[in-house]
Motif scaffolding. Structure first.
Motif, PDB file in Angstrom:
ATOM      1  N   ASP A   1       0.956  -1.075  -0.014  1.00  0.00           N
ATOM      2  CA  ASP A   1      -0.672   0.416   0.140  1.00  0.00           C
ATOM      3  C   ASP A   1       1.793   1.320  -0.188  1.00  0.00           C
ATOM      4  O   ASP A   1       0.752   2.545  -0.598  1.00  0.00           O
ATOM      5  N   LEU A   2       1.529   1.188   0.423  1.00  0.00           N
ATOM      6  CA  LEU A   2       2.831   2.608   0.504  1.00  0.00           C
ATOM      7  C   LEU A   2       3.369   2.742  -0.957  1.00  0.00           C
ATOM      8  O   LEU A   2       3.321   3.363  -1.131  1.00  0.00           O
ATOM      9  N   VAL A   3       4.099   1.539  -1.178  1.00  0.00           N
ATOM     10  CA  VAL A   3       4.938   2.003  -2.454  1.00  0.00           C
ATOM     11  C   VAL A   3       3.570   2.375  -3.629  1.00  0.00           C
ATOM     12  O   VAL A   3       3.613   2.961  -4.201  1.00  0.00           O
ATOM     13  N   GLN A   4       2.473   1.559  -3.251  1.00  0.00           N
ATOM     14  CA  GLN A   4       1.212   2.524  -4.627  1.00  0.00           C
ATOM     15  C   GLN A   4       1.135   3.858  -4.084  1.00  0.00           C
ATOM     16  O   GLN A   4       0.958   4.431  -4.954  1.00  0.00           O
ATOM     17  N   ALA A   5       1.493   4.154  -3.150  1.00  0.00           N
ATOM     18  CA  ALA A   5       1.390   5.658  -2.837  1.00  0.00           C
ATOM     19  C   ALA A   5       2.361   6.851  -2.632  1.00  0.00           C
ATOM     20  O   ALA A   5       1.989   7.862  -4.046  1.00  0.00           O
ATOM     21  N   LEU A   6       3.256   6.350  -2.897  1.00  0.00           N
ATOM     22  CA  LEU A   6       4.842   6.530  -3.833  1.00  0.00           C
ATOM     23  C   LEU A   6       4.301   6.919  -5.180  1.00  0.00           C
ATOM     24  O   LEU A   6       4.885   7.870  -5.608  1.00  0.00           O
ATOM     25  N   TRP A   7       3.759   5.885  -5.829  1.00  0.00           N
ATOM     26  CA  TRP A   7       3.740   5.533  -6.773  1.00  0.00           C
ATOM     27  C   TRP A   7       3.469   6.685  -7.430  1.00  0.00           C
ATOM     28  O   TRP A   7       3.484   7.261  -8.564  1.00  0.00           O
TER      29      TRP A   7
ATOM     30  N   LYS B   1      -5.558  13.733   3.771  1.00  0.00           N
ATOM     31  CA  LYS B   1      -4.805  14.837   2.615  1.00  0.00           C
ATOM     32  C   LYS B   1      -4.263  14.304   1.360  1.00  0.00           C
ATOM     33  O   LYS B   1      -4.515  14.595   0.555  1.00  0.00           O
ATOM     34  N   PHE B   2      -3.861  12.944   2.000  1.00  0.00           N
ATOM     35  CA  PHE B   2      -2.847  12.292   0.754  1.00  0.00           C
ATOM     36  C   PHE B   2      -4.228  11.932  -0.519  1.00  0.00           C
ATOM     37  O   PHE B   2      -4.202  12.588  -1.849  1.00  0.00           O
ATOM     38  N   GLN B   3      -5.319  11.793  -0.074  1.00  0.00           N
ATOM     39  CA  GLN B   3      -6.225  10.522  -0.366  1.00  0.00           C
ATOM     40  C   GLN B   3      -7.306  11.561  -1.831  1.00  0.00           C
ATOM     41  O   GLN B   3      -7.636  12.129  -2.791  1.00  0.00           O
ATOM     42  N   ALA B   4      -7.204  13.218  -0.671  1.00  0.00           N
ATOM     43  CA  ALA B   4      -7.428  14.293  -1.996  1.00  0.00           C
ATOM     44  C   ALA B   4      -6.572  14.685  -2.932  1.00  0.00           C
ATOM     45  O   ALA B   4      -7.019  14.994  -3.765  1.00  0.00           O
ATOM     46  N   ASP B   5      -5.558  14.721  -2.618  1.00  0.00           N
ATOM     47  CA  ASP B   5      -4.617  14.917  -3.528  1.00  0.00           C
ATOM     48  C   ASP B   5      -4.638  13.920  -4.625  1.00  0.00           C
ATOM     49  O   ASP B   5      -4.305  14.217  -6.728  1.00  0.00           O
ATOM     50  N   TYR B   6      -4.477  13.044  -4.241  1.00  0.00           N
ATOM     51  CA  TYR B   6      -4.652  11.816  -5.222  1.00  0.00           C
ATOM     52  C   TYR B   6      -6.156  10.941  -5.226  1.00  0.00           C
ATOM     53  O   TYR B   6      -5.944   9.902  -4.437  1.00  0.00           O
ATOM     54  N   PRO B   7      -7.321  11.554  -5.961  1.00  0.00           N
ATOM     55  CA  PRO B   7      -8.085  10.788  -6.093  1.00  0.00           C
ATOM     56  C   PRO B   7      -7.973   8.639  -6.256  1.00  0.00           C
ATOM     57  O   PRO B   7      -7.013   8.648  -7.059  1.00  0.00           O
ATOM     58  N   GLY B   8      -8.877   8.067  -5.320  1.00  0.00           N
ATOM     59  CA  GLY B   8      -8.200   7.187  -6.521  1.00  0.00           C
ATOM     60  C   GLY B   8      -7.930   5.370  -4.799  1.00  0.00           C
ATOM     61  O   GLY B   8      -7.855   4.740  -5.035  1.00  0.00           O
TER      62      GLY B   8
END
Length: 204
Positions: free
Chosen positions: A103-109, A170-177
């Motif tokens: 999950d972390l790698v997906q966020a970084l990507w 906040k991350f989910q708002a900036d990177y929807p989905g």
């Protein structure tokens, strides 16, 4: 432990506005905070594409946990091998969120695909993947099919949080989905299924 239902951090967890001033930190924690500020500075001062990901407990298959870091992997290792485990303080009710490395790698990507400057994000398992120490012990025992040999010490570690759940909105708002895929039971299963044979071999 749980925080009061009226608290601003109750529903989603702790967001990026929480102050780190006026409280004790571990040397390990301070080293991360200093790196965090440097990354922000390079983003703001030089306009570099930088981001600070303030992680909850990071783990996943292959994690080499130790007594003081990577508690969930180490807890599962001790459960599998019979190695003694000590819980430090808070009546074993301290709470952490746990984010799987996938999950972390997906966020970084996602950030790499659309980077910004001096971004700051809390990134952890949130309420979706969190547990107390007692709950973690129970989950590990059920997955491993054996009891953990554990003892309790009243002395909590200096600077240790009694409750931490990350607000990742906040991350989910900036990177929807972006959505977490591994809840706490899936994290525990992955640790056990990919680590048990290796830990048993090392213990023998």
């Amino acid at each position: 432990w749980e925080i009061d239902a009226s608290h601003a951090f109750h529903d989603r967890g702790i967001d990026e506005t929480m102050s780190i001033d006026g409280c004790m930190h571990s040397i390990f924690g301070v080293s991360k905070a200093s790196a965090d500020l440097m990354v922000q500075e390079y983003g703001r001062y030089f306009g570099l594409k930088t981001a600070c990901f303030r992680g909850g407990c990071l783990t996943g298959a292959g994690h080499s946990g130790a007594e003081l870091h990577g508690f969930l992997a180490y807890l599962m290792q001790c459960t599998v091998t019979g190695k003694p485990y000590t819980v430090f303080g808070y009546k074993a009710k301290q709470v952490r969120d746990n984010i799987h490395s996938s999950d972390l790698v997906q966020a970084l990507w996602r950030f790499v695909q659309a980077p910004t400057s001096a971004a700051v994000y809390n990134i952890g398992g949130g309420r979706f993947s969190s547990c107390s120490m007692l709950e973690a012990i129970d989950l590990c025992q059920k997955r491993a099919g054996r009891e953990l040999n554990w003892t309790y010490s009243d002395d909590n570690r200096a600077g240790d949080h009694i409750w931490w759940i990350s607000d990742i909105s906040k991350f989910q708002a900036d990177y929807p989905g972006f959505e977490l895929q591994y809840d706490i039971e899936a994290v525990i299963a992955d640790l056990h299924d990919n680590g048990a044979e290796r830990w048993e071999a090392l213990a023998s």
